[in-house]
Design a protein around this motif. Sequence first.
Motif, PDB file in Angstrom:
ATOM      1  N   MET A   1       0.966  -1.209  -0.064  1.00 55.55           N
ATOM      2  CA  MET A   1       0.004  -0.050   0.181  1.00 55.55           C
ATOM      3  C   MET A   1       0.786   1.052  -0.053  1.00 55.55           C
ATOM      4  N   THR A   2       0.619   2.153  -0.885  1.00 58.01           N
ATOM      5  CA  THR A   2       1.237   3.326  -0.986  1.00 58.01           C
ATOM      6  C   THR A   2       0.830   4.427   0.110  1.00 58.01           C
ATOM      7  N   SER A   3       1.539   5.280   0.468  1.00 59.54           N
ATOM      8  CA  SER A   3       1.281   6.450   1.223  1.00 59.54           C
ATOM      9  C   SER A   3       0.111   7.481   0.615  1.00 59.54           C
ATOM     10  N   VAL A   4      -0.650   7.721   1.433  1.00 63.56           N
ATOM     11  CA  VAL A   4      -1.576   8.663   1.244  1.00 63.56           C
ATOM     12  C   VAL A   4      -1.260  10.225   1.616  1.00 63.56           C
ATOM     13  N   VAL A   5      -0.142  10.274   2.386  1.00 61.45           N
ATOM     14  CA  VAL A   5       0.385  11.546   2.503  1.00 61.45           C
ATOM     15  C   VAL A   5       1.227  12.177   1.356  1.00 61.45           C
ATOM     16  N   SER A   6       0.899  13.504   1.039  1.00 65.44           N
ATOM     17  CA  SER A   6       1.520  14.208   0.105  1.00 65.44           C
ATOM     18  C   SER A   6       1.676  15.342   0.710  1.00 65.44           C
ATOM     19  N   PRO A   7       2.951  16.003   0.521  1.00 69.45           N
ATOM     20  CA  PRO A   7       4.087  15.528   0.246  1.00 69.45           C
ATOM     21  C   PRO A   7       4.532  14.752   1.474  1.00 69.45           C
ATOM     22  N   GLN A  24       1.179   0.674  23.869  1.00 73.41           N
ATOM     23  CA  GLN A  24       0.086   0.953  22.993  1.00 73.41           C
ATOM     24  C   GLN A  24       0.442   1.600  21.671  1.00 73.41           C
ATOM     25  N   THR A  25       1.252   2.933  22.009  1.00 70.02           N
ATOM     26  CA  THR A  25       1.802   3.704  21.034  1.00 70.02           C
ATOM     27  C   THR A  25       2.687   3.018  20.175  1.00 70.02           C
ATOM     28  N   TYR A  26       3.771   2.356  20.627  1.00 70.98           N
ATOM     29  CA  TYR A  26       4.532   1.536  19.638  1.00 70.98           C
ATOM     30  C   TYR A  26       3.738   0.529  18.644  1.00 70.98           C
ATOM     31  N   TRP A  27       2.771  -0.243  19.556  1.00 70.31           N
ATOM     32  CA  TRP A  27       1.860  -0.947  18.717  1.00 70.31           C
ATOM     33  C   TRP A  27       1.548  -0.376  17.437  1.00 70.31           C
ATOM     34  N   VAL A  28       0.811   0.720  17.600  1.00 70.46           N
ATOM     35  CA  VAL A  28       0.196   1.886  16.721  1.00 70.46           C
ATOM     36  C   VAL A  28       1.271   2.142  15.543  1.00 70.46           C
ATOM     37  N   LYS A  29       2.416   2.519  16.045  1.00 66.67           N
ATOM     38  CA  LYS A  29       3.374   2.895  15.095  1.00 66.67           C
ATOM     39  C   LYS A  29       3.789   1.783  14.369  1.00 66.67           C
ATOM     40  N   ALA A  30       4.007   0.542  14.844  1.00 65.03           N
ATOM     41  CA  ALA A  30       4.255  -0.960  14.030  1.00 65.03           C
ATOM     42  C   ALA A  30       3.188  -1.018  12.956  1.00 65.03           C
ATOM     43  N   GLU A  31       1.913  -1.033  13.381  1.00 64.28           N
ATOM     44  CA  GLU A  31       0.914  -1.158  12.525  1.00 64.28           C
ATOM     45  C   GLU A  31       1.064  -0.336  11.293  1.00 64.28           C
ATOM     46  N   GLU A  33       3.702   1.430  10.175  1.00 63.33           N
ATOM     47  CA  GLU A  33       4.737   1.122   9.355  1.00 63.33           C
ATOM     48  C   GLU A  33       4.635  -0.257   8.474  1.00 63.33           C
ATOM     49  N   LYS A  34       3.720  -0.942   8.739  1.00 66.54           N
ATOM     50  CA  LYS A  34       3.353  -2.249   7.920  1.00 66.54           C
ATOM     51  C   LYS A  34       2.793  -1.492   6.558  1.00 66.54           C
ATOM     52  N   SER A  35       2.003  -0.862   6.786  1.00 63.65           N
ATOM     53  CA  SER A  35       0.921  -0.076   5.740  1.00 63.65           C
ATOM     54  C   SER A  35       1.842   0.806   4.966  1.00 63.65           C
ATOM     55  N   PHE A  36       2.617   1.747   5.551  1.00 66.57           N
ATOM     56  CA  PHE A  36       3.352   2.740   5.173  1.00 66.57           C
ATOM     57  C   PHE A  36       4.704   2.764   5.245  1.00 66.57           C
ATOM     58  N   PRO A  37       5.463   1.802   4.813  1.00 71.25           N
ATOM     59  CA  PRO A  37       7.043   1.814   4.983  1.00 71.25           C
ATOM     60  C   PRO A  37       7.809   2.824   4.778  1.00 71.25           C
ATOM     61  N   ASP A  38       7.236   3.789   3.889  1.00 71.06           N
ATOM     62  CA  ASP A  38       8.078   4.802   3.345  1.00 71.06           C
ATOM     63  C   ASP A  38       8.006   5.985   4.176  1.00 71.06           C
ATOM     64  N   ILE A  39       7.141   5.925   5.174  1.00 69.00           N
ATOM     65  CA  ILE A  39       6.791   7.240   6.121  1.00 69.00           C
ATOM     66  C   ILE A  39       7.648   7.156   7.347  1.00 69.00           C
ATOM     67  N   ASN A  40       8.203   8.250   7.815  1.00 69.80           N
ATOM     68  CA  ASN A  40       8.885   8.087   9.094  1.00 69.80           C
ATOM     69  C   ASN A  40       8.163   8.445  10.284  1.00 69.80           C
TER      70      ASN A  40
END
Length: 323
Positions: A1-7, A24-31, A33-40
């Motif tokens: 899945m590609t990022s929907v955030v632009s730029p 809980q927060t790091y779980w959300v972060k990991a989830e 990152e699975k869908s949006f690996p190109d976003i920091n």
Amino acid sequence: MTSVVSPPRTIRIGSRKSQLALVQTYWVKAELEKSFPDINFEVHTMSTQGDKILDVALAKIGDKGLFTKELEVGMINREIDFAVHSLKDLPTRLPEGLALAAITERENPADALVVHEKHQDKQLDTLPAGAVIGTSSLRRLAQLRNKYPHFTFKDVRGNLNTRLAKLDAGEYDALILAAAGLQRLGMGDRVHQVIPKEVSLHAVGQGALGIECRADDVDLISLLKAIEHPPTRDRCLAERAFLRDLEGGCQVPIGVNTEIDGENLALTGVVASIDGTQLVKDTVTGKAAEAEKIGTELAQLLRQQGAQPILEEIFAEIQRGLK
């Protein structure tokens, strides 16, 4: 899945500093990152008022945003982009400019009995008269007083490890805690008994995570929807509408239970007096797609059955600083 955030950008996640909040927060972060690996994604921690005031019962502090306000200020000031909350801590009325963007899949929302080792052979029904039960929740207190007036109830504050240490040291015979928090921290083995809904309905939103962000950040909201769990969302929206209509904060004795069967959602709610002597309870069923309508209907139904005088007395007691 590609990022929907632009730029592309770095997205800053706000979290409380407690162990459970960080898990809980790091779980959300990991989830994400699975869908949006190109976003920091970066985690930024903050201490809230509820984290700092540990020697006063929550009901006596009298602020609905005890565990959320500082994070919300951070979003409004653009220091962070979104915050991860235990949904039960998030007020039903959000500050102007902020929105509840997503609700994640719920862990077991039930309350749990955790006992001192000397009571390993006991359940709630068999604990001795006078047993000291620790809880910081007026909701749990009111419902348990209704069923077990022979127990002694004592406030308990601090993070989960602190509370469990007080229990193990013998300050309490048992604690009532959220099963979800214990499970998320790998302490599921401390759950001695899952308390039946017939005894204690759980808190609004308990077991689910709520993700809050700026209402005008449409790209981020679209991104966060990737980790939303629609059945949990519908259940929690019904619960939050019920609570909002009764104008109760997290420290008002209002409990709920929701069940989804296909397209239908059943919401059970209770309003109880702090001393446990008065209790109004009923259920409304409707289409899950109209979750908030179900919550409002149940609030109106309980008012018709006598909930309003109970709530007014609770608000008066809290104003007087009583418990």
